[in-house]
Design an enzyme around this catalytic site. Structure first.
Site, mmCIF file in Angstrom:
data_model
loop_
_atom_site.group_PDB
_atom_site.id
_atom_site.type_symbol
_atom_site.label_atom_id
_atom_site.label_comp_id
_atom_site.label_asym_id
_atom_site.label_seq_id
_atom_site.Cartn_x
_atom_site.Cartn_y
_atom_site.Cartn_z
ATOM 1 N N TYR A 1 0.958 -1.264 0.038
ATOM 2 C CA TYR A 1 -0.101 -0.002 -0.023
ATOM 3 C C TYR A 1 0.811 1.438 -0.036
ATOM 4 O O TYR A 1 0.446 2.392 -0.372
ATOM 5 C CB TYR A 1 -1.154 -0.088 1.265
ATOM 6 C CG TYR A 1 -2.167 -0.813 0.808
ATOM 7 C CD1 TYR A 1 -3.115 -0.369 0.051
ATOM 8 C CD2 TYR A 1 -2.476 -2.025 1.697
ATOM 9 C CE1 TYR A 1 -4.167 -1.148 -0.100
ATOM 10 C CE2 TYR A 1 -3.550 -2.774 1.393
ATOM 11 C CZ TYR A 1 -4.335 -2.423 0.410
ATOM 12 O OH TYR A 1 -5.528 -3.253 0.097
ATOM 13 N N ASP B 1 3.661 -33.894 9.446
ATOM 14 C CA ASP B 1 2.773 -34.904 8.745
ATOM 15 C C ASP B 1 3.789 -35.784 8.057
ATOM 16 O O ASP B 1 4.721 -35.419 7.359
ATOM 17 C CB ASP B 1 1.849 -34.215 7.962
ATOM 18 C CG ASP B 1 0.783 -33.619 8.621
ATOM 19 O OD1 ASP B 1 0.763 -33.664 9.782
ATOM 20 O OD2 ASP B 1 0.062 -32.758 8.147
ATOM 21 N N GLU C 1 4.072 -28.881 13.383
ATOM 22 C CA GLU C 1 3.744 -28.221 12.128
ATOM 23 C C GLU C 1 2.476 -27.228 12.269
ATOM 24 O O GLU C 1 2.460 -26.198 11.947
ATOM 25 C CB GLU C 1 3.014 -29.441 11.074
ATOM 26 C CG GLU C 1 2.988 -28.861 9.744
ATOM 27 C CD GLU C 1 2.804 -29.888 8.607
ATOM 28 O OE1 GLU C 1 3.304 -31.057 8.875
ATOM 29 O OE2 GLU C 1 2.010 -29.577 7.640
#
Ligand SMILES: Nc1ncnc2c1ncn2[C@@H]1O[C@H](COP(=O)(O)OP(=O)(O)OP(=O)(O)O)[C@@H](O)[C@H]1O
Ligand SMILES: [Mg+2]
Lengths: 389, 637
Positions: A121, A269, A217
């Site tokens: 911005y 995972d 995780e």
């Protein structure tokens, strides 16, 4: 940019109060680099025959990354790409880079920081006399900021730009964040939000009783561990990085490892994404290979979950998530990374994942018992020193 | 038929008859056999003349009248000044119209009026070989006949041949069974009346069943196209008010050139252009006595030598009496004529529109960005000289992304129906427009803001039917059309690739100029040094870079400088500034050929193309980790 700032005024302003954001030396070094970029453009444009300013930007591609086997981290090669102002395809990016360089200079001088979104911005406007915006979206600005980092050889933090905060910490440690003391043992259920800038001048370590760090995780798994007071029982620090850990989290983990000598264990995972996260934590990522020195933790361990856990933990078939073609391709790609390529254990792990034909999330262990992962799984792995390196 | 019968439930119309019994006898048939007048024939088959439906009938009526006016004016050497008026007689009926066409031509002598307007196949143009719009002697009388048949109203003709002479007003009714006209009334206006300010001219008024609609194949279009092909004519059109109009609309087609087309000469038929039947007819009708005389006088391009050798190789002599040439001899003579070497027919009988006038007409009529025209040298089909002119107009006000429009003209008359049956259309379709960078679906017209015009000028245009709507497909004619189109196409191709090049170039300069202001201001913010001098330096480089790009190579690797082949071509029109030409002109001359720009001798073009490819103005996706991109492209933080 109607306001005219002279160099003398600039230096005078920055000399005053002590800086909150990093040291004065760092700030001056970064300002100098930005100024050099500006001078270079002026010089080439006004005083050379060709008049076509260009910048060299190290390429952030796999082919330009090297695995330093000795340091066990990824390093960036020497290949660069040249960005010319007077090239139809590059002029716009050239302009964007100059805008962000100017914006960054402004931030450093004011001793303020902005998020990536804020930077977008900050430099966003319509080019006078046209309908064209300086940036079409934030991703365009993000990419330019990365270019600027590597182009100037300054870290993003040094440019006073940070990413959205993602990542949480609790544990047996006290730290000082921008002068505020924080006891990570008393963080309730939410934990301490790891800031995006974790350089020593922002975060200092205080008393630490923890013996290791368990990095998980996801936020959901982290909450399980926090609720079960795992860090108290096992005297450790518990962190989480919302998937691929942001730079702040990685920098913090690296400093905990380097400065306090704490081993880092990762619970991720069992799928190519989890393996990739581990790879990033351990060796560094490809497009930020130049940051590896500050980020990579070659000693980080992968404690799970493992492909063999399906049978070892006698998980029900429902937890299996079939590998799709993309997963398979990605797994093979990861197996071929130089740091995995000669690692027998990892080759076996990925091979089993592929032979299984399915992936598993850490949460799948909940099918055994709510606290199976905190009370049985992790302690058992740690006790058996059963992990991948 | 059976389908109809089944549908309507009526019995098939058959009569039961004993086996072997004749349906008709020669005698019963003879009772009904009689001459059919041409007018009866065409009254029944009016579609053959272009009166198949009310809308087309209105157009055909106007067209026949206007064609005649233009022919008459040109033959008399008068710059045509035409008035065309359509009045919608709503009080009488929704489909009732009154058409008035008036010219400032030579007028028609009183005694000819009823023949011209009352008889089919009566005219001055059929028996000659001369380039003119009308050729059959059917046109205007057919229009009058159609009007009479559909409304019962006679035709009104007012004509004046000279300022000092009275004008005649004749009201005519045609008797189709006799192919003769019946004068209903006639008035002489001795005083100089207000109709003909030039002192001479003809005014025809026909009432008919019609339908006035704008758009394709409309009267409006016909007049527009007529103005394009006849810029020497001034045409005023008063159209009936459309819904919302306060009164009749007045559409002016001003005169664009002040010279009349060159006068056309009448020629004798060429020996190679006739058929056996015609030869026999000519032998019967000739005024010559000897064969040699006949061949020399009734044909063009036959001298005494050629005449003798034709006669001799047919086993006759130059002195043979024409009346003694029987059918068998005529056949031999015909063969001998076909085998003889005879010069091509003279071509000074043709009056092309001409490149200059065509350009003017197309520009005025279509307002395109680009026009190329081509005028072929005269050629011959079936012994008749003809000449093809073609033009392509591109861009500007023309609608894009549509199949090109084909404007066909025969002896300056627009042809608006039966496009696909016309040799012009076939020639356009079989031209490979892709070579000229246009899109063209297989076997179709090219796509784009394009108008293709083809004009055939000939002493006899071979139409596919009496309604004069499509040019018959002779190989010689189609080939000439194709060559003319290719000539125009090539120039269009040069123009289009140049325009594309300039567009890219303009864009490039534009890109640089867009960004250097930002860069200069950012640099000021960084270094504190003023932006202006930097901006000026960058602007100079931007201009220099563009000038270098001006000197790019064309498709064939040839250097294209500022002067290209279109610049001084008087068969080409280019609208100023439509292609950034103005911008181009103030750009400095390229300093050097671009190919050695970087000392590697590789064409700059390639470099540019590469650069353009990697110009992702809008990065579609988030930029990833280069070739490692894959699944986890992009650092997440
Ligand atoms: N406005 C006119 N002024 C002078 N003569 C005219 C005018 N209109 C017609 N004529 C004469 O009348 C003749 C017959 O006209 P008509 O339109 O019937 O046939 P055409 O023009 O010869 O052939 P086509 O059937 O091809 O139009 C013309 O040949 C011409 O000599
Ligand atoms: Mg006529």
């Amino acid at each position: 940019m109607a306001k005219k700032t002279t160099k003398a005024a600039t230096t005078a302003a920055t000399a005053e109060a002590p800086r909150r954001r990093g040291s004065k030396a760092t700030a001056d070094a970064t300002l100098l680099r930005i100024a050099q970029l500006g001078q270079h453009v002026r010089k080439v444009a006004m005083h050379t025959k060709e008049g076509d300013p260009s910048v060299e930007i190290p390429s952030r591609t796999l082919s330009n990354t090297r695995f330093n086997a000795k340091k066990r981290t990824l390093e960036m090669g020497d290949a660069t790409q040249t960005r010319n102002l007077f090239n139809v395809g590059q002029a716009r990016k050239f302009m964007q880079m100059m805008l962000q360089a100017a914006a960054s200079k402004d931030l450093i001088q004011q001793d303020k920081t902005l998020s990536l979104r804020g930077m977008y911005y900050r430099s966003l406007h319509t080019i006078p006399g046209t309908k064209e915006k300086t940036f079409d979206d934030q991703s365009e600005s993000d990419a330019i900021l990365e270019d600027l980092e590597v182009g100037l050889g300054a870290m993003r933090e040094e440019l006073h730009v940070f990413a959205k905060k993602r990542g949480t910490m609790v544990g047996n440690i006290t730290i000082t964040d921008s002068g505020d003391e924080i006891d990570c043992r008393r963080m309730g259920s939410g934990g301490y939000a790891i800031p995006s800038i974790c350089e020593p001048d922002v975060i200092r370590f205080g008393r630490c009783d923890a013996k290791f760090v368990l990095h998980v995780e996801k936020d959901t798994v982290w909450s399980r561990f926090n609720e079960d007071k795992f860090w108290q029982k096992h005297n450790c620090i518990l962190t989480e990085g919302s998937g691929q850990p942001p730079r702040g989290v990685r920098r913090l983990l690296q400093r905990l490892n380097q400065e306090l000598g704490l081993p880092i264990y990762c619970l991720l995972d069992c799928d190519p994404w989890g393996h990739y996260i581990y790879s990033v934590i351990k060796q560094g990522s490809i497009n930020l290979a130049y940051e590896s020195q500050r980020m990579a933790i070659p000693d980080a361990k992968f404690i799970g979950i493992r492909a063999e856990d399906y049978r070892r933990c006698e998980l029900p078939p429902e937890v299996r998530i079939e590998l799709n073609d993309k997963d398979t391709a990605r797994a093979k790609q990861i197996a071929a990374y130089p740091w995995f390529e000669r690692n027998r254990a990892w080759q076996k792990e990925i091979d089993l994942l592929l032979r299984n034909g399915f992936k598993m999330e850490v949460e799948s262990l909940i099918t055994k018992d709510i606290s199976y992962v905190t009370e049985t799984y992790v302690p058992a792995r740690l006790k058996a020193r059963d992990w991948l390196d | 038929m059976t389908a109809l019968a089944a549908e309507t439930g009526t019995e098939p119309l058959t009569t039961t008859r004993k086996k072997g019994e004749r349906r008709e006898t020669a005698e019963t048939m003879a009772a009904r056999q009689r001459e059919i007048s041409v007018s009866e024939f065409f009254a029944k088959n009016r579609h053959l003349l272009g009166f198949d439906n009310p809308r087309k009938a209105l157009l055909t009526t106007i067209k026949e009248a206007v064609d005649n006016c233009l022919d008459a004016c040109e033959e008399a050497g008068i710059l045509p000044d035409l008035l065309v008026q359509i009045e919608h007689l709503k009080d009488v009926g929704e489909t009732r119209y009154r058409v008035t066409v008036q010219d400032n031509g030579p007028g028609i002598v009183r005694k000819q009026i009823e023949h011209i307007f009352g008889r089919l196949l009566y005219g001055s143009k059929f028996h000659r070989l001369k380039m003119s719009r009308g050729q059959q002697g059917i046109g205007i009388s057919a229009a009058g006949m159609y009007g009479l048949m559909t409304t019962g109203k006679p035709v009104v003709i007012i004509s004046k041949t000279a300022a000092k002479k009275p004008s005649h007003e004749v009201v005519l009714k045609m008797d189709t069974s006799k192919n003769r006209a019946e004068v209903v009334s006639e008035t002489e206006h001795p005083e100089d009346d207000h109709w003909f300010p030039d002192g001479h001219g003809t005014r025809v008024v026909i009432e008919l069943e019609g339908k006035y609609l704008k758009g394709r194949a409309s009267v409006d279009e016909y007049l527009e196209l007529t103005a394009i092909a006849n810029p020497h004519a001034r045409i005023t059109f008063i159209a009936p008010p459309q819904s919302g109009d306060a009164g009749p609309a007045r559409i002016e087609h001003p005169r664009a050139v002040e010279e009349l087309p060159a006068e056309t000469k009448e020629i004798q038929p060429h020996p190679h252009g006739i058929e056996l039947g015609i030869l026999i007819q000519m032998l019967e009708r000739t005024e010559s006595t000897t064969l040699s005389d006949f061949l020399q006088k009734d044909f063009c391009r036959v001298g005494p030598g050629t005449a003798r050798s034709i006669a001799e190789s047919a086993g006759l002599s130059a002195r043979t009496n024409v009346k003694k040439v029987g059918h068998a001899e005529a056949e031999k003579l015909y063969k001998s004529i076909q085998g003889a070497k005879i010069m091509a027919p003279p071509t000074d009988c043709l009056s092309p529109i001409g490149a200059k006038v065509l350009l003017k007409g197309l520009e005025k009529g279509l307002k395109p960005d680009f026009i190329a025209v081509s005028s072929r040298p005269p050629a011959v089909y079936r012994g008749r000289p003809f000449l093809i002119e073609a033009g392509v107009a591109f861009g500007g006000d023309l609608p894009g992304d549509e199949p090109a429009r084909v404007h066909r003209f025969a002896n300056r008359v627009p042809l608006q129906y039966q496009q696909s049956a016309c040799a012009c259309f076939k020639a356009v379709v079989e031209t490979d427009w892709k070579r000229y960078t246009l899109q063209q679906p297989r076997g179709s017209l090219p796509i784009g803001p394009l108008v293709v015009m083809i004009h055939m000028a000939s002493v006899w245009v071979p139409f596919t039917s009496e309604s004069k709507e499509a040019i018959a497909d002779y190989d010689e004619i189609r080939k000439e059309m194709r060559l003319a189109l290719q000539d125009c196409g090539r120039k269009l191709g040069i123009y289009l690739s140049r325009r594309e090049r300039m567009r890219r170039q303009g864009e490039r300069r534009h890109i640089f100029e867009r960004y250097i202001g930002e860069i200069a201001r950012a640099c000021e913010a960084i270094t504190g040094d003023p932006a202006q001098p930097l901006y000026e330096a960058l602007l100079k480089t931007a201009q220099k870079k563009t000038a270098e790009a001006d000197a790019m190579l064309d498709e064939e690797g040839r250097f294209i400088g500022k002067k290209d082949s279109l610049q001084n071509d008087d068969t080409v029109f280019m609208r100023e500034s439509s292609d950034g030409g103005g911008e181009r002109d103030d750009a400095p001359e390229p300093a050097r050929a671009a190919s050695d720009e970087d000392g590697e001798g590789k064409p700059r073009r390639k470099k540019q193309a590469g650069a353009a490819k990697e110009a992702p103005k809008k990065p579609g996706k988030k930029r990833g980790a280069g070739e490692d991109g894959g699944l986890f492209a992009g650092e997440q933080d």
